[in-house]
Scaffold this active site. Structure first.
Site, PDB file in Angstrom:
ATOM      1  NE  ARG A   1       3.524   1.150  -1.470  1.00 48.17           N
ATOM      2  CZ  ARG A   1       3.000  -0.486  -1.681  1.00 48.17           C
ATOM      3  NH1 ARG A   1       4.347  -0.580  -1.393  1.00 48.17           N
ATOM      4  NH2 ARG A   1       2.049  -0.928  -1.039  1.00 48.17           N
ATOM      5  CB  ILE A   2       8.325   7.435   1.081  1.00 44.99           C
ATOM      6  CG1 ILE A   2      10.077   6.495   1.102  1.00 44.99           C
ATOM      7  CG2 ILE A   2       7.461   8.694   1.720  1.00 44.99           C
ATOM      8  CD1 ILE A   2      10.766   7.443   2.088  1.00 44.99           C
TER       9      ILE A   2
ATOM     10  CD1 TRP B   1      -3.852  -6.647  13.896  1.00 38.07           C
ATOM     11  CD2 TRP B   1      -6.445  -6.537  13.465  1.00 38.07           C
ATOM     12  NE1 TRP B   1      -4.821  -7.193  15.239  1.00 38.07           N
ATOM     13  CE2 TRP B   1      -5.851  -6.553  15.114  1.00 38.07           C
ATOM     14  CE3 TRP B   1      -7.625  -6.093  13.883  1.00 38.07           C
ATOM     15  CZ2 TRP B   1      -7.050  -6.951  16.064  1.00 38.07           C
ATOM     16  CZ3 TRP B   1      -8.459  -5.647  14.653  1.00 38.07           C
ATOM     17  CH2 TRP B   1      -8.035  -6.272  16.452  1.00 38.07           C
TER      18      TRP B   1
ATOM     19  NE  ARG C   1      -7.238   2.806   1.117  1.00 38.10           N
ATOM     20  CZ  ARG C   1      -6.239   1.712   2.550  1.00 38.10           C
ATOM     21  NH1 ARG C   1      -7.319   1.560   3.703  1.00 38.10           N
ATOM     22  NH2 ARG C   1      -5.623   1.680   2.184  1.00 38.10           N
TER      23      ARG C   1
ATOM     24  CG  LEU D   1       3.604  13.979  21.829  1.00 40.97           C
ATOM     25  CD1 LEU D   1       5.483  13.364  21.402  1.00 40.97           C
ATOM     26  CD2 LEU D   1       3.193  12.590  21.580  1.00 40.97           C
TER      27      LEU D   1
ATOM     28  NE  ARG E   1       4.137   1.495   4.576  1.00 38.36           N
ATOM     29  CZ  ARG E   1       3.096   1.893   3.339  1.00 38.36           C
ATOM     30  NH1 ARG E   1       4.681   2.424   2.407  1.00 38.36           N
ATOM     31  NH2 ARG E   1       2.411   1.264   3.245  1.00 38.36           N
TER      32      ARG E   1
ATOM     33  CD1 TRP F   1      -8.786  11.977  -0.589  1.00 35.97           C
ATOM     34  CD2 TRP F   1     -11.195  12.243   0.403  1.00 35.97           C
ATOM     35  NE1 TRP F   1      -9.151  12.922  -0.093  1.00 35.97           N
ATOM     36  CE2 TRP F   1     -10.520  12.763   1.121  1.00 35.97           C
ATOM     37  CE3 TRP F   1     -12.425  11.206   0.858  1.00 35.97           C
ATOM     38  CZ2 TRP F   1     -11.162  13.790   1.968  1.00 35.97           C
ATOM     39  CZ3 TRP F   1     -13.321  12.599   1.724  1.00 35.97           C
ATOM     40  CH2 TRP F   1     -12.435  13.572   2.167  1.00 35.97           C
TER      41      TRP F   1
ATOM     42  CG  ASP G   1       0.269  -0.240   5.688  1.00 31.81           C
ATOM     43  OD1 ASP G   1      -0.904  -0.059   4.773  1.00 31.81           O
ATOM     44  OD2 ASP G   1       0.627  -0.422   4.220  1.00 31.81           O
ATOM     45  N   GLY G   2      -1.525  -1.633   7.780  1.00 26.21           N
ATOM     46  CA  GLY G   2      -1.409  -3.248   8.194  1.00 26.21           C
ATOM     47  C   GLY G   2      -2.982  -2.981   8.709  1.00 26.21           C
TER      48      GLY G   2
ATOM     49  CG  HIS H   1      -9.503   1.719   9.163  1.00 24.86           C
ATOM     50  ND1 HIS H   1      -8.057   1.431   9.108  1.00 24.86           N
ATOM     51  CD2 HIS H   1     -10.010   1.690   8.353  1.00 24.86           C
ATOM     52  CE1 HIS H   1      -7.881   1.439   7.223  1.00 24.86           C
ATOM     53  NE2 HIS H   1      -9.470   1.456   6.960  1.00 24.86           N
TER      54      HIS H   1
HETATM   55  C1  IPE Z   1      -3.958   1.888   6.803  1.00 23.29           C
HETATM   56  O1  IPE Z   1      -4.240   0.670   6.851  1.00 23.29           O
HETATM   57  C2  IPE Z   1      -4.651   2.725   7.879  1.00 23.29           C
HETATM   58  C3  IPE Z   1      -4.929   4.047   6.226  1.00 23.29           C
HETATM   59  C4  IPE Z   1      -4.631   3.616   5.243  1.00 23.29           C
HETATM   60  C5  IPE Z   1      -6.234   5.092   7.100  1.00 23.29           C
HETATM   61  P1  IPE Z   1      -4.842   0.428   5.782  1.00 23.29           P
HETATM   62  O2  IPE Z   1      -5.486   0.503   5.619  1.00 23.29           O
HETATM   63  O3  IPE Z   1      -3.737  -0.004   4.489  1.00 23.29           O
HETATM   64  O4  IPE Z   1      -3.984  -1.348   5.947  1.00 23.29           O
HETATM   65  P2  IPE Z   1      -3.633  -2.652   5.049  1.00 23.29           P
HETATM   66  O5  IPE Z   1      -2.823  -2.058   4.228  1.00 23.29           O
HETATM   67  O6  IPE Z   1      -5.246  -2.770   3.815  1.00 23.29           O
HETATM   68  O7  IPE Z   1      -3.426  -3.450   5.730  1.00 23.29           O
HETATM   69 MG    MG Z   2      -1.944  -0.172   3.155  1.00 31.33          MG
END
Ligand code: IPE
Ligand code: MG
Length: 226
Positions: free
Chosen positions: A169-170, A7, A53, A113, A163, A51, A2-3, A19
């Site tokens: 959270r999960i 970024w 998004r 792996l 995470r 989906w 996540d993030g 991404h």
């Molecule tokens: C997680 O990063 C990657 C995917 C869901 C594909 P986010 O897209 O959720 O990044 P933030 O949370 O908006 O920073």
């Molecule tokens: Mg996110």
């Protein structure tokens, strides 16, 4: 993982650029895990809920997955990585699905792996599909039959769940499988996840006492008896 979006936002870039950087972070993380002797790495790449998004972000993520497969599968194969996709395959574009399944077939014999990529995955979806499969097979519903029908039945339950991105959270990840996983939360945004971050998580994990419902004394006795 996540993030990625944040970024990118911090750099005034479109979310998809985050991404893209996230794929780089994953490539780095796979190499580090191999160096550290991790046997199974499971990543949450795209959830059943993603989906929802904006359409351009979803299509960007799909294109990114297709491009990553084209570029990364051969080097991963040469490095001894077995790739498995975990999730609902029914909603996925036919040509992308073909490359996903091609990657699985090509790398199936590798043992250095196991890389599980959760894609169109949701923990609740997994429990429901597993229960349905148990019922359809006419088996009794038990922890054993359900575990064997989960989408990750080919892998052990995770020891450590990391995470990134600061949320605690999960978010519908491996709900059934994480019953006894150690949880580790990092404020690091996924594209910045590097060796120092991984090592901090592994060091933290090494200091945990895993009791699986038993007492500390029982666990210590078990260890000295072994
Ligand atoms: C997680 O990063 C990657 C995917 C869901 C594909 P986010 O897209 O959720 O990044 P933030 O949370 O908006 O920073
Ligand atoms: Mg996110």
């Amino acid at each position: 993982m996540d993030g990625n979006g944040r970024w990118a936002k911090r750099r005034l870039l479109p979310r998809v650029a985050g991404h893209k950087q996230g794929v780089e972070a994953l490539r780095r993380c796979v190499r580090l895990c191999m160096e550290r002797g991790v046997g199974v790495l499971t990543v949450f790449a795209f959830s059943s809920e993603n989906w929802q998004r904006p359409a351009d972000e979803v299509s960007g993520l799909m294109r990114l997955m297709a491009a990553a497969l084209l570029r990364e599968v051969q080097p991963l194969h040469e490095a001894g990585v077995a790739i498995r996709f975990v999730g609902d395959r029914s909603g996925i574009n036919a040509s992308l699905l073909a490359s996903m399944e091609g990657a699985e077939v090509q790398t199936a014999g590798n043992a250095k792996l196991l890389l599980n990529v959760c894609f169109n995955y949701g923990g609740r979806w997994d429990v429901v599909q597993a229960a349905q499969r148990v019922v359809d097979a006419g088996q009794p519903l038990s922890e054993g039959t359900l575990s064997a029908a989960m989408a990750t039945a080919h892998a052990p339950d995770p020891d450590l769940l990391i995470r990134t991105g600061g949320e605690r959270r999960i978010s519908n990840f491996l709900l059934w499988q994480c019953a006894y996983s150690e949880l580790y939360f990092s404020d690091c945004l996924w594209p910045d996840f590097d060796a120092a971050e991984l090592d901090a998580a592994l060091a933290d994990f090494a200091g945990r006492e895993r009791r699986f419902g038993k007492t500390s004394e029982q666990v210590e006795r078990g260890m000295s008896a072994a």
